[in-house]
Design an enzyme around this catalytic site. Structure first.
Site, short mmCIF file in Angstrom:
data_model
loop_
_atom_site.label_atom_id
_atom_site.label_comp_id
_atom_site.label_asym_id
_atom_site.label_seq_id
_atom_site.Cartn_x
_atom_site.Cartn_y
_atom_site.Cartn_z
N THR A 147 -1.14 1.84 6.07
CA THR A 147 -0.71 0.65 5.33
C THR A 147 -0.59 -0.49 6.32
O THR A 147 -0.17 -0.28 7.45
CB THR A 147 0.64 0.90 4.62
N GLY A 148 -0.97 -1.67 5.91
CA GLY A 148 -0.84 -2.79 6.84
C GLY A 148 -1.99 -3.77 6.68
O GLY A 148 -2.65 -3.80 5.63
N THR A 156 0.84 -1.21 0.00
CA THR A 156 0.00 0.00 0.00
C THR A 156 0.87 1.25 0.00
O THR A 156 1.88 1.32 0.67
CB THR A 156 -0.97 0.04 1.20
N GLY A 160 -5.21 -4.89 6.52
CA GLY A 160 -6.42 -4.11 6.32
C GLY A 160 -7.57 -4.45 7.25
O GLY A 160 -8.26 -3.57 7.74
N ARG A 177 -11.96 -9.43 -2.18
CA ARG A 177 -11.62 -8.90 -0.85
C ARG A 177 -11.31 -7.41 -0.94
O ARG A 177 -10.63 -6.96 -1.85
CB ARG A 177 -10.42 -9.65 -0.29
N VAL A 178 -11.82 -6.64 -0.03
CA VAL A 178 -11.51 -5.20 0.04
C VAL A 178 -10.90 -4.92 1.40
O VAL A 178 -11.42 -5.38 2.42
CB VAL A 178 -12.79 -4.35 -0.16
N GLY A 179 -9.80 -4.19 1.41
CA GLY A 179 -9.12 -3.87 2.66
C GLY A 179 -9.53 -2.51 3.20
O GLY A 179 -10.61 -1.99 2.90
N ASP A 180 -8.66 -1.94 3.99
CA ASP A 180 -8.96 -0.68 4.69
C ASP A 180 -8.80 0.56 3.82
O ASP A 180 -9.38 1.60 4.11
CB ASP A 180 -8.05 -0.54 5.92
N1 GLY Z 1 -3.79 -2.13 3.77
C1 GLY Z 1 -4.21 -2.59 2.53
C2 GLY Z 1 -5.06 -3.76 2.56
O1 GLY Z 1 -5.10 -4.47 3.55
O2 GLY Z 1 -5.72 -4.02 1.58
#
Ligand code: GLY
Length: 321
Positions: free
Chosen positions: A242-243, A191, A245, A219-222
């Site tokens: 970043t990390g 990220t 999610g 899948r969708v992250g943060d």
């Molecule tokens: N931090 C990005 C994700 O987990 O998609």
């Protein structure tokens, strides 16, 4: 029967042992900080790519800085910095993004300005620069978050359209094979993101990612979740994360930091430390972030072993790889 209320979580104010944090005061009338991902990069660095990562971070920083120096907006600056990293195949965003278990790139991005405007996209496959599309959602639609935006929409907004193959690099294909053959383990996130305060005192955040290597399709992250991976609010702070999610969504990490500043009167470093302790390190989750507050103070922090970052200190550009 009335059941007993669940005991609320105990708040800890201790700094977690794994937290690495830097705070710098603004030494100019604008401020810019960016990250290029946390964790999962050790192998590439060992491969002798450190110089390339440093050059990429420096180019991204200079692109944003040039805009701020000439009086441009925080929004333009964070988008310019993120775009440079999206175009650079080394970073997990845009071309060279992490691939899903099906070998596809599904891109997430978000932008937010301190005056409360925001735009985001998830599972995007056609916009060459996902951050531009997120910005277009904010500026050109009545919506905030679009999932799997079609190529026609991207073209209709005069943004550069590419085929999904454009994003897929050989290095990412090989990383996916190694992960699926269980030849490598450990964090698989990356990220990129940027935060800025411009000479007019406006703040903004932008974040862009391919998510986690070998993630399930869909899948969708943060990153595109406002308040989780991206947040900005005038008078408080702009934050890009970043990390891992899922952990950043559960902890509503970016907003948690802003809320600590808003409701507890915490300084940014104190707020970031408390959020790491209570929402990330204390729950065995890793990652990092960049934050700029309303006065231009910058905080760079991560509890992952490493995080790529660029920020100014006493007139010099500091780069972490
Ligand atoms: N931090 C990005 C994700 O987990 O998609």
């Amino acid at each position: 029967m009335i059941s007993k209320p669940v005991t609320p979580l105990e708040e800890s104010v201790e700094a977690p042992e794994d937290l690495k944090l830097w705070e710098v005061s603004a030494d100019r009338d604008f401020a810019l900080a960016l990250h290029g991902g946390a964790g999962g990069r050790i192998a590439e660095l060992a491969d002798g790519r450190r110089r390339d990562f440093e050059a990429g971070l420096s180019r991204a920083y200079r692109a944003g800085e040039e805009i701020l120096r000439s009086g441009g907006s925080a929004l333009d600056a964070v988008c310019a910095a993120v775009e440079v990293m999206e175009d650079d195949p080394l970073f997990n965003a845009g071309r060279g993004a992490a691939l899903t278990a099906d070998g596809e790139a599904e891109l997430d991005a978000a932008v937010m300005t301190g005056d409360g405007h925001a735009g985001a996209i998830a599972a995007s496959r056609y916009a060459r620069n996902p951050v531009r599309l997120a910005r277009a959602v904010m500026e050109r639609s009545e919506h905030l978050l679009l999932v799997a935006p079609p190529a026609e929409l991207v073209a209709g907004w005069d943004l550069s359209v590419v085929t999904p193959e454009y994003f897929v690099t050989e290095a990412r294909r090989q990383q996916l094979v190694r992960l699926q053959d269980r030849l490598v383990t450990g964090p698989r996130h990356g990220t990129v993101g940027a935060v800025a305060r411009d000479t007019g005192g406006r703040i903004a955040a932008a974040t862009s990612t391919g998510g986690m290597s070998n993630q399930s399709a869909g899948r969708v992250g943060d990153t595109p979740i406002i308040g989780a991976g991206t947040y900005a609010r005038d008078g408080l702070a702009a934050i890009s994360c970043t990390g891992h999610g899922e952990a950043f969504i559960r902890g509503v990490v970016a907003y948690d930091i802003a809320a600590r500043i808003r409701y507890l009167g915490s300084g940014p470093a104190e707020a970031v430390t408390a959020t790491f302790q209570n929402e990330l390190s204390g729950r065995d989750s890793s990652g990092g972030l960049v934050c700029v507050d309303a006065s231009g103070r910058i905080v760079v922090a991560h509890n992952s072993p490493s995080m790529f970052a660029a920020y100014p200190n006493k007139g010099k550009l500091i780069i972490h790889t």
